[in-house]
Write an enzyme that holds these catalytic residues in place. Structure first.
Site, PDB file in Angstrom:
ATOM      1  N   GLY A  79      11.112   1.026  11.729  1.00  9.79           N
ATOM      2  CA  GLY A  79       9.959   0.158  11.996  1.00  9.79           C
ATOM      3  C   GLY A  79       8.692   0.677  11.362  1.00  9.79           C
ATOM      4  O   GLY A  79       8.640   1.778  10.811  1.00  9.79           O
TER       5      GLY A  79
ATOM      6  N   GLY B 202       5.887   2.539  11.287  1.00  6.92           N
ATOM      7  CA  GLY B 202       5.296   3.643  12.048  1.00  6.92           C
ATOM      8  C   GLY B 202       3.865   3.942  11.637  1.00  6.92           C
ATOM      9  O   GLY B 202       3.121   4.582  12.369  1.00  6.92           O
TER      10      GLY B 202
ATOM     11  N   ASP C 249       1.843  10.524  12.943  1.00  6.96           N
ATOM     12  CA  ASP C 249       0.470  10.247  13.372  1.00  6.96           C
ATOM     13  C   ASP C 249      -0.001   8.836  12.998  1.00  6.96           C
ATOM     14  O   ASP C 249      -1.124   8.449  13.300  1.00  6.96           O
ATOM     15  CB  ASP C 249      -0.493  11.290  12.773  1.00  6.96           C
ATOM     16  CG  ASP C 249      -0.467  11.310  11.258  1.00  6.96           C
ATOM     17  OD1 ASP C 249       0.241  10.468  10.659  1.00  6.96           O
ATOM     18  OD2 ASP C 249      -1.146  12.164  10.666  1.00  6.96           O
TER      19      ASP C 249
ATOM     20  N   ARG D 296      -2.374  -3.621   1.478  1.00 13.64           N
ATOM     21  CA  ARG D 296      -1.434  -4.046   0.437  1.00 13.64           C
ATOM     22  C   ARG D 296      -0.829  -5.405   0.772  1.00 13.64           C
ATOM     23  O   ARG D 296      -0.815  -5.823   1.930  1.00 13.64           O
ATOM     24  CB  ARG D 296      -0.358  -2.981   0.211  1.00 13.64           C
ATOM     25  CG  ARG D 296       0.454  -2.648   1.433  1.00 13.64           C
ATOM     26  CD  ARG D 296       1.500  -1.567   1.123  1.00 13.64           C
ATOM     27  NE  ARG D 296       2.427  -1.401   2.230  1.00 13.64           N
ATOM     28  CZ  ARG D 296       3.508  -0.633   2.193  1.00 13.64           C
ATOM     29  NH1 ARG D 296       3.806   0.053   1.127  1.00 13.64           N
ATOM     30  NH2 ARG D 296       4.312  -0.542   3.242  1.00 13.64           N
TER      31      ARG D 296
ATOM     32  N   ARG E  66      12.824  -6.204   4.844  1.00 10.69           N
ATOM     33  CA  ARG E  66      13.663  -5.309   4.037  1.00 10.69           C
ATOM     34  C   ARG E  66      15.123  -5.510   4.377  1.00 10.69           C
ATOM     35  O   ARG E  66      15.441  -6.152   5.388  1.00 10.69           O
ATOM     36  CB  ARG E  66      13.305  -3.849   4.381  1.00 10.69           C
ATOM     37  CG  ARG E  66      11.843  -3.533   4.286  1.00 10.69           C
ATOM     38  CD  ARG E  66      11.317  -2.878   5.579  1.00 10.69           C
ATOM     39  NE  ARG E  66       9.839  -2.899   5.578  1.00 10.69           N
ATOM     40  CZ  ARG E  66       9.098  -1.976   5.015  1.00 10.69           C
ATOM     41  NH1 ARG E  66       9.666  -0.928   4.495  1.00 10.69           N
ATOM     42  NH2 ARG E  66       7.788  -2.088   5.006  1.00 10.69           N
TER      43      ARG E  66
ATOM     44  N   ASP F  61      15.658   0.713   4.036  1.00 14.58           N
ATOM     45  CA  ASP F  61      14.406   0.203   4.601  1.00 14.58           C
ATOM     46  C   ASP F  61      13.326   0.098   3.532  1.00 14.58           C
ATOM     47  O   ASP F  61      12.252  -0.438   3.785  1.00 14.58           O
ATOM     48  CB  ASP F  61      13.915   1.091   5.753  1.00 14.58           C
ATOM     49  CG  ASP F  61      13.818   2.554   5.355  1.00 14.58           C
ATOM     50  OD1 ASP F  61      14.827   3.098   4.881  1.00 14.58           O
ATOM     51  OD2 ASP F  61      12.740   3.142   5.502  1.00 14.58           O
ATOM     52  N   ASN F  62      13.608   0.621   2.346  1.00 13.89           N
ATOM     53  CA  ASN F  62      12.649   0.519   1.255  1.00 13.89           C
ATOM     54  C   ASN F  62      13.130  -0.438   0.173  1.00 13.89           C
ATOM     55  O   ASN F  62      12.701  -0.337  -0.976  1.00 13.89           O
ATOM     56  CB  ASN F  62      12.373   1.906   0.651  1.00 13.89           C
ATOM     57  CG  ASN F  62      11.662   2.813   1.636  1.00 13.89           C
ATOM     58  OD1 ASN F  62      10.952   2.336   2.517  1.00 13.89           O
ATOM     59  ND2 ASN F  62      11.847   4.107   1.492  1.00 13.89           N
TER      60      ASN F  62
ATOM     61  N   ASP G  39       7.285   0.547  -1.370  1.00 13.50           N
ATOM     62  CA  ASP G  39       7.265   1.902  -0.862  1.00 13.50           C
ATOM     63  C   ASP G  39       7.164   2.948  -1.968  1.00 13.50           C
ATOM     64  O   ASP G  39       8.151   3.531  -2.401  1.00 13.50           O
ATOM     65  CB  ASP G  39       8.473   2.175   0.035  1.00 13.50           C
ATOM     66  CG  ASP G  39       8.069   3.072   1.188  1.00 13.50           C
ATOM     67  OD1 ASP G  39       7.484   4.124   0.907  1.00 13.50           O
ATOM     68  OD2 ASP G  39       8.300   2.705   2.350  1.00 13.50           O
TER      69      ASP G  39
END
Ligand code: AMP
Ligand code: MG
Length: 493
Positions: free
Chosen positions: A87, A89, A122, A173, A180, A249-250, A259
């Site tokens: 997901g 993050g 983070d 972006r 994906r 996922d990319n 990505d």
């Protein structure tokens, strides 16, 4: 100033697809760059996006009217191992807009704070990777490669902890979709066929509308994604681009490069080049990209097969296999025609592939610069070798180039176009400028260490016209000096 004309559709898919999340405000944002041309193309010039206040929006400090911020759910195979929940993050989808030419775009902030999917992270991004993504994604656009794009970049005025403390930044972006392969895998892993269907229908409506009223829209969807990826990855190969982290996922469902983590363009040609510091197995090496593309698409096929023929799984698998097979033939066709064009062959002859492979072998043995080899080749004459010196100098043993060039010139004799036409066709597809690693690195160092963004702006400017020789910009064509070589790139997480 008008509000941004958001027309959000993803949020309507339902709460299983995302978690609503607002960006976390930052201390002291400053604009690095705003992409005026892109804003114009998106029809956003009259909106708050183009106002001086937009820095607050790009920083996540202000939520623009009509935005419905959320973090998207997805899973993914990372370096071959499956994670059922990744997901967004460190990214937040603000919403969608429709450009004047009718294309729907996602507008996303990257590095805008923690989300439900942040796990130990983070939710932030460091300045270096943001500058890298801005430069490379915009360069890819101008090189003619489908890609997500950079609308703006800001510094946050806050440090982020990586190997050391570094300045934080946020990228705004856009993409034709941030869905994906991993988004499908997220629902597939849960056995949630209903959601896969909802997702597939939304992708068809948005990115492949020509399939809406076809007899088998889901098989056609797989076929269409396969086709776009076969074309995209062939384009990467023709530019010496190494994505570096082709996890599922990319891989975009819309066929765009997405990505930009440890990605890099090769200088000296090496078939098995890897830059990413964490790609220990060389899984995403230059030479592996086409087959990894197929591996990823096979994962997508596994998600879609249950929609093909609900009563006969075996039949569905058979259909999927035949579609996946077209990836190989399509990719090979794209690769060959692209490489033929790079060496100036307009017709297609038996033996062309061997001629191209020979050149690549000679380049590898001699560590010839990938981009300059094709750039200089585009300037050579058919019958006159007096201008061969520049290209010969790229090869540690120039005789090896000479041997190849004899075969090449013999093959050119069978072409019917004029020398001038051949050269201009070659020059239109063999770039002079690519975002070279050492130039990106210099731009990042100046920005991070000295708060000096001039190198970033200059490099960006040169990359706006990659196929045209620009006066006074020779330095940007050059490979790195030995002390400038970048041997490793990092994910930037
Ligand atoms: P990537 O390597 O950028 O494709 O990211 C892989 C996964 O890690 C995604 O789910 C990201 O959202 C997540 N991720 C990467 N960096 C961070 C970060 N700084 N904070 C939280 N999540 C992150
Ligand atoms: Mg990612």
């Amino acid at each position: 100033m008008q509000p941004i004309p958001f027309k959000n559709s993803y949020i309507k898919l339902g709460g299983d697809f995302y978690v609503r999340t607002e960006p976390t405000p930052v201390h002291n944002p400053e604009l690095i760059k705003f992409n005026q041309d892109l804003a114009q193309q998106l029809g956003l010039i009259e909106t708050v996006i183009s106002s001086p206040k937009s820095t607050e929006i790009f920083a996540g400090n202000q939520i623009p009217e009509g935005a419905e911020p959320l973090a998207m759910a997805y899973a993914g195979h990372q370096f071959g191992g499956f994670s059922p929940q990744l997901g967004d993050g460190r990214a937040i989808l603000l919403g969608e807009i429709i450009s004047p030419d009718g294309i729907r775009y996602d507008l996303q902030l990257k590095g805008s704070g923690r989300t439900f999917y942040s796990r130990g992270g983070d939710g932030r991004a460091a300045l270096g990777p943001i500058l890298r993504e801005y430069l490379v994604s915009e360069a890819m656009t101008k090189l003619g490669v489908p890609t997500t794009r950079a609308l703006a970049a800001v510094t946050t005025g806050e440090d982020v902890a990586r190997m050391q403390l570094v300045p934080g930044a946020i990228l705004t972006r856009i993409a034709s979709s941030f869905i994906r392969v991993g988004t499908f895998q997220y629902f597939s892993a849960k056995g949630d066929l209903a959601s896969i269907k909802i997702l597939a229908d939304s992708v068809i409506t948005r990115n492949y509308p020509q399939l809406i009223n076809t007899d088998h829209p889901y098989t056609q969807l797989l076929q269409a994604v396969v086709k776009r990826q076969a074309s995209l990855i062939a384009q990467w190969m023709q530019l010496g681009f190494i994505h570096g982290v082709m996890n599922t996922d990319n891989m975009s469902i819309a066929g765009e490069t997405i990505d930009y983590g440890p990605c890099a363009f090769m200088d000296a040609y090496n078939h098995d080049q890897v830059f990413s510091s964490i790609d220990y197995q060389k899984r995403y090496a230059y030479s592996n990209q086409a087959s990894i593309g197929l591996w990823n698409l096979t994962r997508l096929a596994e998600c879609l097969v249950p929609l093909f023929n609900e009563n006969d799984m075996d039949k569905g698998v058979e259909v999927a296999e035949s579609i996946l097979h077209t990836y190989i033939t399509d990719y090979e066709k794209n690769w060959l025609s692209g490489m033929q064009a790079k060496i100036g062959l307009i017709e297609s002859h038996q033996g062309d592939k061997e001629l191209i492979d020979d050149l690549l072998d000679v380049m590898a043995i001699n560590k010839a610069d990938f981009t300059l080899t094709f750039h200089y080749l585009s300037q050579l004459k058919h019958k006159d070798t007096t201008q061969d010196e520049k290209i010969r100098a790229l090869f540690s043993d120039p005789n090896l180039f000479d041997h190849w060039a004899i075969k090449w010139r013999k093959r050119l004799s069978t072409e019917t176009v004029s020398e001038q036409t051949r050269q201009s066709k070659m020059q239109a597809i063999n770039p002079v400028y690519i975002p070279r690693n050492h130039q990106i690195e210099k731009a990042i160092r100046a920005a991070e260490d000295h708060d000096d963004f001039s190198l970033f702006h200059q490099l960006h400017q040169v990359l706006q016209n990659p196929y045209q020789i620009q006066q006074g910009k020779e330095a940007y064509t050059l490979p790195p000096e030995s002390n400038e070589i970048v041997r490793q790139t990092f994910c930037g997480t």
